[in-house]
Structure formats: C-alpha cells, structure tokens
Design a protein around this motif. Structure first.
Motif, PDB file in Angstrom:
ATOM      1  N   GLU A 143       0.806  -1.221   0.000  1.00 45.73           N
ATOM      2  CA  GLU A 143       0.000   0.000   0.000  1.00 45.73           C
ATOM      3  C   GLU A 143       0.840   1.274   0.000  1.00 45.73           C
ATOM      4  N   LEU A 144       2.000   1.246   0.655  1.00 41.86           N
ATOM      5  CA  LEU A 144       2.777   2.473   0.820  1.00 41.86           C
ATOM      6  C   LEU A 144       4.167   2.393   0.205  1.00 41.86           C
ATOM      7  N   GLY A 145       4.534   1.219  -0.303  1.00 41.28           N
ATOM      8  CA  GLY A 145       5.816   1.080  -0.983  1.00 41.28           C
ATOM      9  C   GLY A 145       7.020   1.080  -0.077  1.00 41.28           C
ATOM     10  N   TRP A 146       6.808   0.821   1.229  1.00 37.19           N
ATOM     11  CA  TRP A 146       7.939   0.853   2.167  1.00 37.19           C
ATOM     12  C   TRP A 146       8.513  -0.537   2.377  1.00 37.19           C
ATOM     13  N   ARG A 147       9.852  -0.599   2.413  1.00 39.05           N
ATOM     14  CA  ARG A 147      10.556  -1.812   2.820  1.00 39.05           C
ATOM     15  C   ARG A 147      11.795  -1.405   3.605  1.00 39.05           C
ATOM     16  N   PRO A 148      12.262  -2.253   4.516  1.00 38.67           N
ATOM     17  CA  PRO A 148      13.488  -1.916   5.243  1.00 38.67           C
ATOM     18  C   PRO A 148      14.679  -1.866   4.302  1.00 38.67           C
ATOM     19  N   SER A 149      15.631  -0.998   4.621  1.00 43.49           N
ATOM     20  CA  SER A 149      16.777  -0.828   3.731  1.00 43.49           C
ATOM     21  C   SER A 149      18.077  -1.341   4.335  1.00 43.49           C
ATOM     22  N   VAL A 150      18.058  -1.685   5.626  1.00 46.69           N
ATOM     23  CA  VAL A 150      19.292  -2.055   6.327  1.00 46.69           C
ATOM     24  C   VAL A 150      19.218  -3.514   6.772  1.00 46.69           C
ATOM     25  N   THR A 151      20.168  -4.321   6.335  1.00 49.77           N
ATOM     26  CA  THR A 151      20.236  -5.711   6.792  1.00 49.77           C
ATOM     27  C   THR A 151      20.719  -5.744   8.231  1.00 49.77           C
ATOM     28  N   VAL A 152      20.457  -6.862   8.923  1.00 48.44           N
ATOM     29  CA  VAL A 152      20.874  -6.951  10.316  1.00 48.44           C
ATOM     30  C   VAL A 152      22.400  -6.912  10.428  1.00 48.44           C
ATOM     31  N   GLU A 153      23.095  -7.470   9.450  1.00 47.93           N
ATOM     32  CA  GLU A 153      24.561  -7.445   9.508  1.00 47.93           C
ATOM     33  C   GLU A 153      25.086  -6.020   9.395  1.00 47.93           C
ATOM     34  N   GLU A 154      24.547  -5.254   8.434  1.00 56.07           N
ATOM     35  CA  GLU A 154      24.982  -3.863   8.271  1.00 56.07           C
ATOM     36  C   GLU A 154      24.531  -3.013   9.442  1.00 56.07           C
ATOM     37  N   GLY A 155      23.299  -3.222   9.906  1.00 61.60           N
ATOM     38  CA  GLY A 155      22.800  -2.439  11.025  1.00 61.60           C
ATOM     39  C   GLY A 155      23.589  -2.673  12.295  1.00 61.60           C
ATOM     40  N   LEU A 156      23.963  -3.918  12.549  1.00 67.99           N
ATOM     41  CA  LEU A 156      24.773  -4.202  13.743  1.00 67.99           C
ATOM     42  C   LEU A 156      26.167  -3.603  13.618  1.00 67.99           C
ATOM     43  N   ARG A 157      26.720  -3.616  12.417  1.00 71.42           N
ATOM     44  CA  ARG A 157      28.033  -2.986  12.223  1.00 71.42           C
ATOM     45  C   ARG A 157      27.949  -1.491  12.531  1.00 71.42           C
ATOM     46  N   ARG A 158      26.926  -0.829  12.016  1.00 75.06           N
ATOM     47  CA  ARG A 158      26.756   0.607  12.309  1.00 75.06           C
ATOM     48  C   ARG A 158      26.559   0.842  13.806  1.00 75.06           C
ATOM     49  N   THR A 159      25.789  -0.053  14.435  1.00 75.56           N
ATOM     50  CA  THR A 159      25.470   0.118  15.855  1.00 75.56           C
ATOM     51  C   THR A 159      26.704  -0.060  16.721  1.00 75.56           C
ATOM     52  N   VAL A 160      27.464  -1.118  16.475  1.00 75.85           N
ATOM     53  CA  VAL A 160      28.694  -1.340  17.255  1.00 75.85           C
ATOM     54  C   VAL A 160      29.641  -0.163  17.081  1.00 75.85           C
ATOM     55  N   ARG A 161      29.808   0.309  15.860  1.00 75.16           N
ATOM     56  CA  ARG A 161      30.685   1.452  15.613  1.00 75.16           C
ATOM     57  C   ARG A 161      30.203   2.682  16.371  1.00 75.16           C
ATOM     58  N   TRP A 162      28.869   2.893  16.409  1.00 74.59           N
ATOM     59  CA  TRP A 162      28.326   4.057  17.106  1.00 74.59           C
ATOM     60  C   TRP A 162      28.631   3.991  18.596  1.00 74.59           C
ATOM     61  N   TYR A 163      28.483   2.834  19.208  1.00 73.18           N
ATOM     62  CA  TYR A 163      28.770   2.710  20.642  1.00 73.18           C
ATOM     63  C   TYR A 163      30.258   2.894  20.922  1.00 73.18           C
ATOM     64  N   LEU A 164      31.110   2.410  20.032  1.00 71.65           N
ATOM     65  CA  LEU A 164      32.546   2.616  20.217  1.00 71.65           C
ATOM     66  C   LEU A 164      32.913   4.095  20.116  1.00 71.65           C
ATOM     67  N   ASP A 165      32.206   4.819  19.262  1.00 72.99           N
ATOM     68  CA  ASP A 165      32.530   6.227  19.031  1.00 72.99           C
ATOM     69  C   ASP A 165      31.812   7.181  19.983  1.00 72.99           C
TER      70      ASP A 165
END
Length: 346
Positions: free
Chosen positions: A302-324
């Motif tokens: 109906e709205l054309g939305w889908r997630p864009s971030v895989t769990v592997e990429e999202g976890l990499r971004r998240t770990v990096r954010w906590y380290l920084d």
C-alpha cells in the motif's frame, strides 16, 4: 506539517524527531524525562527553529491540553511508553499507569483538541505499538495485522490495551487514527538495558554477556532509522483507521545475534578478543515469547515501504556508534536498574 511526538527523548522517539526535522517538519517533543529518556538523543536538532521541547507527562491531562492549545499540531505521533519487559515483571503498575491511562489521557486530549479545531480532515493521531501484543509464534508463520492479540507479559498486555483504546476512539468518536506495530528495534541511542547494547557494553567491560535460556528465542530485527522512516511514511500516507505491521525482515536467534556482535567487536576492538568467551547462559525470564516475525506485506503493497538495512549492516553501524560515543552511554550507566538483572520476581 507540525508534529507532536510523545516520548521524543527516548530511543525510537528521538530517531523520529531527528528524521522529521531533517525532512522539514516542525516538531514538538513532549517527554516526561523518565529514566530511559535522554535529551542528548536530540541534541543534533536542539537548536533548530523547527524544534521545540515540552517537559510534560502523558498522565497529566492538564499539561496535554496546554501543549496542544499552545502548539496546535497537525498530527500526534504517540511513542511515549514504558517498554522494558523485565521491568514490567517487577513493577507492572507503572506500565498500566503510563501505557494504558496515559494513552487514554492523550486520546481524550487529542479528541478535545480536534473537535475544538473544527475536526480537520488532515489531522492524524498515529499510535506506535509493538509486535509483542500478538504473543508468540512457533517455528513457522508470521504476524499480520489480522493476527489475534495474545500478550504474555505485563508490558505487552498494557500495549495491547492501548491499541484497543486507539481503535475504539476511532470507531466511536471518529478520531482520525493510524496504527503501527513494529518488531524489535536496535541502533544508535539504544538505552543500555536492552539486549544489543548490553552485549556491546558488557563485552567492552570484559563482563559476562547474559543470554536468557538457551538463546533460541527468535526476533525480527529492525534498524531504528528504518523504523523512523516507516513511521513518517504511515503518518503522511497511511489510510485512516488502518494498522500497519513494520518489520525488518531480519529474523535471528538471540544467540546468533550475540555472536555476530562479538565477532564485530573482535574486528573493531580486538582487545579482549575473542569476546564470545564471555557468553553466559542465564535463567530465562518468565513468559519469554519464543519467536516474533512480522509480515510487512501491507505496508509494502500500500505504501511502498521496505526496510533498507540488513541486520549485519545495522549491527556494524550500531557497534561502531557505541565505540565512538562512550560519553553518551557512560552517563547513563548509573541510572536505576541499568546493569542489573531485572524481571526475576515472578
């Protein structure tokens, strides 16, 4: 559009605030600043002319009436809630007061405001909820918007109650609502009592990484910035009276998620590696749902939305954010209950 966001200093709420301001919306952030809130989460937009903050509690009807009359928003996005299952086991009363009574107060304040403004057709009340209201799945199947409610914790029961109130205010009073139920969120600014930040921070400190039961519980992991994008999509384009399930299409067992995080830490912060040596299985919590998984077919079709971030990429971004961003999480570690095992009183 001017949006009133309740709980905008929390994890998901602050992601919504940051994205809405970035897209040119005026935002009024209403937050009671309870233990899990942090105004540093919205520091990046704090000086924007599009941003305003109101220190108020959704349990305070007079405060809600004042804020609505003063700011006259075009929409309300309701994210304020007590949300930690373990805390709900120890103290369910707070969850009833905020998630049920607070939502009732907000609905009544919104209804009075909407009527006073002449019932504008463009007004929206967007209620943000969780997939936990549906209970637990077996090894197969996914939650849809038509899945019967079967909450198994005080937290999910109070969120289910709030969902029912929102539906009733639409059907009975005509309040223009949209509703969403999301899967497990993770990402930057996640309060350090939830699974992903607990794993990261315990590993960095060389402390045991607690995994409930055998780690077989499965969750559908949704990167918080994807969720914020989905929420704004539903707010602006969703059909009145309709509910939309928002999932990350990233199912993983808890133990596998923990091992991915440990491997990322081995790579990014090798001191103390291998970090998976710290994994410690602990007694499961009461009423722990086995598996959640969301079918996002409706929001996609109906709205054309889908997630864009895989769990592997999202976890990499998240770990990096906590380290920084150690100063952010270090400032929160002394708050009540952080770092302690909760939810074992049942």
């Amino acid at each position: 559009m001017k949006i009133l966001v309740t709980g905008g200093a929390g994890f998901i709420g602050s992601a919504v605030v940051r994205l809405a301001v970035a897209r040119g919306h005026a935002v009024v952030n209403l937050d009671a600043l309870t233990y899990a809130a942090c105004l540093d989460n919205v520091k990046s937009v704090g000086n924007s002319p599009l941003y305003a903050f109101e220190h108020a509690d959704i349990r305070d009807r007079a405060a809600l009436d004042r804020v609505l009359a003063q700011h006259r928003p075009d929409a309300i996005m309701h994210l304020a809630a007590e949300s930690h299952v373990d805390r709900s086991i120890d103290g369910p009363g707070d969850f009833v007061q905020t998630n049920v009574n607070g939502t009732f107060n907000l609905l009544e304040a919104a209804r009075a405001y909407w009527v006073r403004e002449g019932r504008p057709e463009t007004f929206r009340f967007h209620h943000i909820s969780t997939d936990e209201v549906f209970g637990t799945l077996g090894a197969t199947g996914k939650f849809t918007e038509d899945t019967p409610y079967a909450p198994n914790s005080p937290y999910s029961a109070t969120k289910a109650a709030s969902d029912h109130l929102v539906r009733a205010w639409h059907e009975t009073y005509g309040l223009p609502v949209v509703m969403t139920n999301c899967s497990n969120n993770y990402g930057p600014f996640h309060f350090p009592e939830k699974l992903v930040p607990v794993v990261i921070l315990n590993a960095l400190a060389g402390k045991p990484i607690p995994v409930y039961g055998t780690g077989e519980n499965v969750r559908d992991w949704l990167y918080v910035e994807d969720h914020a994008d989905a929420l704004l999509t539903v707010l602006t384009r969703g059909t009145i009276g309709r509910s939309y399930n928002i999932g990350g299409e990233n199912e993983a067992r808890n133990i596998d998620l923990v091992r991915i995080i440990c491997a990322l830490l081995d790579e990014m912060r090798p001191q103390g590696a291998p970090h998976d040596r710290l994994i410690t299985f602990v007694a499961d919590r009461p009423g722990h749902d086995l598996r959640y998984a969301i079918d996002p077919a409706r929001i996609t079709a109906e709205l054309g939305w889908r997630p864009s971030v895989t769990v592997e990429e999202g976890l990499r971004r998240t770990v990096r954010w906590y380290l920084d961003n150690a100063p952010w999480w270090q400032a929160l570690q002394d708050r009540a209950g952080v770092g302690q095992r909760l939810g074992v009183k049942a």
